[in-house]
Enzyme design. Sequence first.
Site, PDB file in Angstrom:
ATOM      1  N   ASP A   9     -17.195  39.038  28.763  1.00  0.00           N
ATOM      2  CA  ASP A   9     -16.709  40.405  28.921  1.00  0.00           C
ATOM      3  C   ASP A   9     -17.643  41.295  28.105  1.00  0.00           C
ATOM      4  OD1 ASP A   9     -15.904  40.115  26.284  1.00  0.00           O
ATOM      5  OD2 ASP A   9     -13.774  40.474  26.646  1.00  0.00           O
ATOM      6  N   CYS A  66     -16.126  35.776  25.025  1.00  0.00           N
ATOM      7  CA  CYS A  66     -15.364  37.017  24.861  1.00  0.00           C
ATOM      8  C   CYS A  66     -15.111  37.169  23.373  1.00  0.00           C
ATOM      9  CB  CYS A  66     -14.087  37.042  25.704  1.00  0.00           C
ATOM     10  SG  CYS A  66     -12.789  35.905  25.216  1.00  0.00           S
ATOM     11  N   THR A  68     -12.491  36.750  21.061  1.00  0.00           N
ATOM     12  CA  THR A  68     -11.960  35.582  20.360  1.00  0.00           C
ATOM     13  C   THR A  68     -12.262  34.278  21.087  1.00  0.00           C
ATOM     14  OG1 THR A  68      -9.887  35.649  21.597  1.00  0.00           O
ATOM     15  CG2 THR A  68      -9.975  36.921  19.530  1.00  0.00           C
ATOM     16  N   HIS A  99     -15.488  14.384  23.182  1.00  0.00           N
ATOM     17  CA  HIS A  99     -14.078  13.989  23.271  1.00  0.00           C
ATOM     18  C   HIS A  99     -13.350  14.617  24.453  1.00  0.00           C
ATOM     19  CE1 HIS A  99     -13.548  12.701  18.762  1.00  0.00           C
ATOM     20  NE2 HIS A  99     -14.595  12.130  19.351  1.00  0.00           N
ATOM     21  N   HIS A 134     -10.887   8.622  25.225  1.00  0.00           N
ATOM     22  CA  HIS A 134     -10.917  10.058  25.524  1.00  0.00           C
ATOM     23  C   HIS A 134     -10.695  10.311  27.010  1.00  0.00           C
ATOM     24  CE1 HIS A 134     -12.033  10.690  21.422  1.00  0.00           C
ATOM     25  NE2 HIS A 134     -13.057   9.854  21.559  1.00  0.00           N
TER      26      HIS A 134
HETATM   27  C1  RB5 Z   1     -11.469  42.525  24.110  1.00  0.00           C
HETATM   28  O1  RB5 Z   1     -11.048  43.546  23.267  1.00  0.00           O
HETATM   29  C2  RB5 Z   1     -10.832  41.217  23.699  1.00  0.00           C
HETATM   30  O2  RB5 Z   1      -9.440  41.285  23.877  1.00  0.00           O
HETATM   31  C3  RB5 Z   1     -11.410  40.075  24.494  1.00  0.00           C
HETATM   32  O3  RB5 Z   1     -12.781  40.037  24.328  1.00  0.00           O
HETATM   33  C4  RB5 Z   1     -10.927  38.700  24.100  1.00  0.00           C
HETATM   34  O4  RB5 Z   1     -11.020  38.484  22.738  1.00  0.00           O
HETATM   35  C5  RB5 Z   1      -9.612  38.317  24.610  1.00  0.00           C
HETATM   36  O5  RB5 Z   1      -9.159  37.190  24.455  1.00  0.00           O
END
Ligand code: RB5
Length: 144
Positions: A9, A66, A68, A99, A134
């Site tokens: 993203d 992305c 997180t 694994h 595994h």
């Molecule tokens: C974007 O703000 C953030 O929510 C996205 O990149 C991600 O971390 C979502 O899981």
Amino acid sequence: MKRIGICSDHTGVAYKSRLIGYLLDKGYEVVNFGADSTESCDYPDYAHPLAAAVESGEVDAGIALCGTGNGMALTLNHHRGIRAGLAWNTTVARLVREHNNANVLVIPARFVSYRMAVMMVRAWLTAEFAGGRHLRRLDKILLP
Ligand code: RB5
């Protein structure tokens, strides 16, 4: 694995561009599934096409970024043929292949340095699935 699909993203666009350069330099073929702008966007719009390409064999494996990593991982793992694994250091990146036989590596772009991201990609790409116990565990993941 020779042909790698990659998506992000807006939070992962910068790392994605640099990782594409790294992968091409190492001799991989790369298919970019976007996003290609830092304008705010929705990770499922990019995760689903990458997942479909891995499932169809258009690419051998995928990398998704992305903020997180969780949005990408949650979306990708809705596809039956996808095992998307989130990694935050090189040991986890290696183990997610050894694994969990992850066919998509997910990188939390807001929480690791680019240097760590590229080291994780290298660790994951060069690791091999260990099989054995595994494989038994992987076989128990999918619901009928
Ligand atoms: C974007 O703000 C953030 O929510 C996205 O990149 C991600 O971390 C979502 O899981």
